[in-house]
Design a protein around this motif. Structure first.
Motif, PDB file in Angstrom:
ATOM      1  N   VAL A  19      -6.497   5.873  -1.421  1.00  0.00           N
ATOM      2  CA  VAL A  19      -6.810   4.812  -0.659  1.00  0.00           C
ATOM      3  C   VAL A  19      -7.950   3.899  -1.192  1.00  0.00           C
ATOM      4  O   VAL A  19      -7.991   2.679  -1.111  1.00  0.00           O
ATOM      5  CB  VAL A  19      -6.952   5.147   0.846  1.00  0.00           C
ATOM      6  CG1 VAL A  19      -7.400   4.154   1.733  1.00  0.00           C
ATOM      7  CG2 VAL A  19      -5.741   5.981   1.317  1.00  0.00           C
ATOM      8  N   ILE A  20      -8.949   4.654  -1.559  1.00  0.00           N
ATOM      9  CA  ILE A  20     -10.244   3.850  -1.591  1.00  0.00           C
ATOM     10  C   ILE A  20     -10.150   2.806  -3.075  1.00  0.00           C
ATOM     11  O   ILE A  20     -10.629   1.842  -3.336  1.00  0.00           O
ATOM     12  CB  ILE A  20     -11.430   4.814  -1.914  1.00  0.00           C
ATOM     13  CG1 ILE A  20     -11.717   5.343  -0.326  1.00  0.00           C
ATOM     14  CG2 ILE A  20     -12.574   4.252  -2.671  1.00  0.00           C
ATOM     15  CD1 ILE A  20     -12.769   6.500  -0.573  1.00  0.00           C
ATOM     16  N   LEU A  21      -9.265   3.651  -4.129  1.00  0.00           N
ATOM     17  CA  LEU A  21      -9.089   2.942  -5.184  1.00  0.00           C
ATOM     18  C   LEU A  21      -7.945   1.750  -5.304  1.00  0.00           C
ATOM     19  O   LEU A  21      -7.516   1.260  -6.087  1.00  0.00           O
ATOM     20  CB  LEU A  21      -8.620   3.928  -6.485  1.00  0.00           C
ATOM     21  CG  LEU A  21     -10.056   4.729  -6.710  1.00  0.00           C
ATOM     22  CD1 LEU A  21      -9.689   5.684  -7.757  1.00  0.00           C
ATOM     23  CD2 LEU A  21     -11.156   4.049  -6.977  1.00  0.00           C
ATOM     24  N   SER A  22      -7.265   1.788  -4.159  1.00  0.00           N
ATOM     25  CA  SER A  22      -6.011   0.776  -3.927  1.00  0.00           C
ATOM     26  C   SER A  22      -6.243  -0.499  -4.311  1.00  0.00           C
ATOM     27  O   SER A  22      -5.324  -1.143  -5.005  1.00  0.00           O
ATOM     28  CB  SER A  22      -5.227   1.252  -2.663  1.00  0.00           C
ATOM     29  OG  SER A  22      -6.039   0.659  -1.563  1.00  0.00           O
ATOM     30  N   PRO A  23      -7.405  -1.074  -4.216  1.00  0.00           N
ATOM     31  CA  PRO A  23      -7.635  -2.349  -4.502  1.00  0.00           C
ATOM     32  C   PRO A  23      -7.497  -2.738  -5.863  1.00  0.00           C
ATOM     33  O   PRO A  23      -7.299  -3.830  -6.381  1.00  0.00           O
ATOM     34  CB  PRO A  23      -8.796  -2.957  -3.761  1.00  0.00           C
ATOM     35  CG  PRO A  23      -9.178  -1.845  -2.650  1.00  0.00           C
ATOM     36  CD  PRO A  23      -8.297  -0.607  -3.204  1.00  0.00           C
ATOM     37  N   LEU A  24      -7.724  -1.769  -6.750  1.00  0.00           N
ATOM     38  CA  LEU A  24      -7.668  -2.191  -8.288  1.00  0.00           C
ATOM     39  C   LEU A  24      -6.212  -1.929  -8.660  1.00  0.00           C
ATOM     40  O   LEU A  24      -6.006  -2.260 -10.081  1.00  0.00           O
ATOM     41  CB  LEU A  24      -8.410  -0.719  -8.851  1.00  0.00           C
ATOM     42  CG  LEU A  24      -9.642  -0.775  -8.356  1.00  0.00           C
ATOM     43  CD1 LEU A  24     -10.135   0.730  -9.305  1.00  0.00           C
ATOM     44  CD2 LEU A  24     -10.563  -1.936  -8.807  1.00  0.00           C
ATOM     45  N   ALA A  25      -5.153  -1.809  -7.864  1.00  0.00           N
ATOM     46  CA  ALA A  25      -3.694  -1.487  -8.352  1.00  0.00           C
ATOM     47  C   ALA A  25      -3.112  -2.983  -8.437  1.00  0.00           C
ATOM     48  O   ALA A  25      -2.173  -2.981  -8.859  1.00  0.00           O
ATOM     49  CB  ALA A  25      -3.060  -0.844  -7.525  1.00  0.00           C
ATOM     50  N   GLY A  26      -3.808  -3.879  -7.949  1.00  0.00           N
ATOM     51  CA  GLY A  26      -3.173  -5.424  -7.926  1.00  0.00           C
ATOM     52  C   GLY A  26      -2.576  -5.491  -6.428  1.00  0.00           C
ATOM     53  O   GLY A  26      -2.420  -4.894  -5.575  1.00  0.00           O
ATOM     54  N   THR A  27      -1.660  -6.698  -6.277  1.00  0.00           N
ATOM     55  CA  THR A  27      -1.271  -6.979  -4.959  1.00  0.00           C
ATOM     56  C   THR A  27      -0.131  -5.914  -4.438  1.00  0.00           C
ATOM     57  O   THR A  27      -0.588  -5.425  -3.483  1.00  0.00           O
ATOM     58  CB  THR A  27      -0.627  -8.392  -5.080  1.00  0.00           C
ATOM     59  OG1 THR A  27      -0.133  -8.649  -6.371  1.00  0.00           O
ATOM     60  CG2 THR A  27      -1.451  -9.363  -4.578  1.00  0.00           C
ATOM     61  N   THR A  28       1.059  -5.966  -5.276  1.00  0.00           N
ATOM     62  CA  THR A  28       1.986  -4.853  -4.454  1.00  0.00           C
ATOM     63  C   THR A  28       1.482  -3.583  -4.557  1.00  0.00           C
ATOM     64  O   THR A  28       1.708  -2.737  -3.736  1.00  0.00           O
ATOM     65  CB  THR A  28       3.344  -5.135  -5.482  1.00  0.00           C
ATOM     66  OG1 THR A  28       3.668  -6.724  -5.120  1.00  0.00           O
ATOM     67  CG2 THR A  28       4.400  -4.508  -4.736  1.00  0.00           C
ATOM     68  N   GLY A  29       0.987  -3.305  -5.890  1.00  0.00           N
ATOM     69  CA  GLY A  29       0.660  -1.829  -5.971  1.00  0.00           C
ATOM     70  C   GLY A  29      -0.387  -1.371  -4.977  1.00  0.00           C
ATOM     71  O   GLY A  29      -0.328  -0.305  -4.635  1.00  0.00           O
ATOM     72  N   GLN A  30      -1.246  -2.392  -4.584  1.00  0.00           N
ATOM     73  CA  GLN A  30      -2.257  -2.235  -3.620  1.00  0.00           C
ATOM     74  C   GLN A  30      -1.742  -1.536  -2.372  1.00  0.00           C
ATOM     75  O   GLN A  30      -2.271  -0.519  -1.853  1.00  0.00           O
ATOM     76  CB  GLN A  30      -3.107  -3.378  -3.269  1.00  0.00           C
ATOM     77  CG  GLN A  30      -4.114  -3.136  -2.143  1.00  0.00           C
ATOM     78  CD  GLN A  30      -4.978  -4.512  -2.080  1.00  0.00           C
ATOM     79  OE1 GLN A  30      -4.604  -5.397  -2.728  1.00  0.00           O
ATOM     80  NE2 GLN A  30      -5.732  -4.449  -1.032  1.00  0.00           N
ATOM     81  N   TRP A  31      -0.700  -2.301  -1.768  1.00  0.00           N
ATOM     82  CA  TRP A  31      -0.140  -1.702  -0.472  1.00  0.00           C
ATOM     83  C   TRP A  31       0.739  -0.372  -0.638  1.00  0.00           C
ATOM     84  O   TRP A  31       0.727   0.343   0.070  1.00  0.00           O
ATOM     85  CB  TRP A  31       0.876  -2.955   0.041  1.00  0.00           C
ATOM     86  CG  TRP A  31      -0.016  -4.214   0.389  1.00  0.00           C
ATOM     87  CD1 TRP A  31      -0.198  -5.195  -0.290  1.00  0.00           C
ATOM     88  CD2 TRP A  31      -1.111  -3.909   1.391  1.00  0.00           C
ATOM     89  NE1 TRP A  31      -0.936  -6.233   0.463  1.00  0.00           N
ATOM     90  CE2 TRP A  31      -1.711  -5.401   1.374  1.00  0.00           C
ATOM     91  CE3 TRP A  31      -1.453  -3.256   2.471  1.00  0.00           C
ATOM     92  CZ2 TRP A  31      -2.433  -5.772   2.368  1.00  0.00           C
ATOM     93  CZ3 TRP A  31      -2.333  -3.526   3.429  1.00  0.00           C
ATOM     94  CH2 TRP A  31      -2.803  -4.906   3.105  1.00  0.00           C
ATOM     95  N   VAL A  32       1.402  -0.194  -1.860  1.00  0.00           N
ATOM     96  CA  VAL A  32       2.230   0.963  -2.188  1.00  0.00           C
ATOM     97  C   VAL A  32       1.315   2.043  -2.149  1.00  0.00           C
ATOM     98  O   VAL A  32       1.420   3.080  -1.659  1.00  0.00           O
ATOM     99  CB  VAL A  32       2.922   0.629  -3.329  1.00  0.00           C
ATOM    100  CG1 VAL A  32       3.695   2.089  -3.687  1.00  0.00           C
ATOM    101  CG2 VAL A  32       4.055  -0.256  -3.226  1.00  0.00           C
ATOM    102  N   THR A  33       0.188   1.893  -2.957  1.00  0.00           N
ATOM    103  CA  THR A  33      -0.922   2.716  -3.263  1.00  0.00           C
ATOM    104  C   THR A  33      -1.641   3.399  -1.869  1.00  0.00           C
ATOM    105  O   THR A  33      -1.998   4.320  -1.380  1.00  0.00           O
ATOM    106  CB  THR A  33      -1.990   2.621  -4.318  1.00  0.00           C
ATOM    107  OG1 THR A  33      -1.217   2.160  -5.305  1.00  0.00           O
ATOM    108  CG2 THR A  33      -2.950   3.726  -4.562  1.00  0.00           C
ATOM    109  N   LEU A  34      -2.067   2.299  -1.177  1.00  0.00           N
ATOM    110  CA  LEU A  34      -2.590   2.571   0.208  1.00  0.00           C
ATOM    111  C   LEU A  34      -1.534   3.232   1.089  1.00  0.00           C
ATOM    112  O   LEU A  34      -2.100   4.311   1.742  1.00  0.00           O
ATOM    113  CB  LEU A  34      -2.805   1.088   0.950  1.00  0.00           C
ATOM    114  CG  LEU A  34      -3.517   1.012   2.122  1.00  0.00           C
ATOM    115  CD1 LEU A  34      -5.018   1.744   2.170  1.00  0.00           C
ATOM    116  CD2 LEU A  34      -3.410  -0.390   2.573  1.00  0.00           C
ATOM    117  N   GLY A  35      -0.214   2.805   1.265  1.00  0.00           N
ATOM    118  CA  GLY A  35       0.551   3.640   2.195  1.00  0.00           C
ATOM    119  C   GLY A  35       0.721   4.951   1.759  1.00  0.00           C
ATOM    120  O   GLY A  35       0.732   5.809   2.622  1.00  0.00           O
TER     121      GLY A  35
END
Length: 62
Positions: A19-35
């Motif tokens: 969750v903490i590193l999710s902003p590094l994943a890009g736009t779509t990946g960020q929300w997928v990683t966060l969820g």
């Protein structure tokens, strides 16, 4: 049971790390990683609490 609870805590921490590193994943990946990170952490927390309840009930039964 103690090693199981330790494994669950490690899993929850890894989920929170995702969750903490999710902003590094890009736009779509960020929300997928966060969820996924939140879902994994929540599921492991529920299992952790259930294991704790089973331990307490086992102590009272003895």
């Amino acid at each position: 049971m103690k090693s199981l609870k330790q494994c669950l805590l490690i899993g929850m921490n890894l989920g929170f790390l995702a969750v903490i590193l999710s902003p590094l994943a890009g736009t779509t990946g960020q929300w997928v990683t966060l969820g996924l990170g939140l879902a994994v952490s929540a599921a492991l927390f529920v299992v952790y609490r259930r294991v704790g309840q089973l331990e307490r009930s086992r102590k009272h039964a003895d």
